[in-house]
Design a protein around this motif. Sequence first.
Motif, PDB file in Angstrom:
ATOM      1  N   ALA A 195       0.590  -1.541   0.249  1.00 35.93           N
ATOM      2  CA  ALA A 195      -0.072  -0.027   0.044  1.00 35.93           C
ATOM      3  C   ALA A 195       1.276   1.204  -0.258  1.00 35.93           C
ATOM      4  O   ALA A 195       0.387   1.971  -0.547  1.00 35.93           O
ATOM      5  CB  ALA A 195      -0.763  -0.160   0.855  1.00 35.93           C
ATOM      6  N   TRP A 243       1.453   3.755  -2.722  1.00 34.67           N
ATOM      7  CA  TRP A 243       1.194   5.531  -2.688  1.00 34.67           C
ATOM      8  C   TRP A 243       2.558   6.522  -3.571  1.00 34.67           C
ATOM      9  O   TRP A 243       2.150   7.328  -3.512  1.00 34.67           O
ATOM     10  CB  TRP A 243       1.093   6.010  -1.476  1.00 34.67           C
ATOM     11  N   MET A 302      -2.112  -0.246  -3.967  1.00 35.67           N
ATOM     12  CA  MET A 302      -3.292   0.466  -2.538  1.00 35.67           C
ATOM     13  C   MET A 302      -3.994  -1.044  -2.836  1.00 35.67           C
ATOM     14  O   MET A 302      -4.292  -0.707  -1.406  1.00 35.67           O
ATOM     15  CB  MET A 302      -3.373   1.983  -2.998  1.00 35.67           C
TER      16      MET A 302
END
Length: 68
Positions: free
Chosen positions: A21, A25, A39
């Motif tokens: 995740a 980002w 993500m």
Amino acid sequence: MRPAQVEAAAWLLIYGGLLAAVLGWFVSDRAMALGLGFMLAGAACAAAGGVLVFVRARMKGPSQENEP
């Protein structure tokens, strides 16, 4: 599965999912679709790891197997 295997899988999914995740980002600045995919996949893995923590808490451990 043995409790130790469930516990190991849970922590692997949690930490791996959070890592994916965060990677998504950072990637989302250059490639939005790829970052969003990372993500979402990471969040799904982390959630699955959370479910396995709950499952492991409900399993009988080595100390509970000998009790009536």
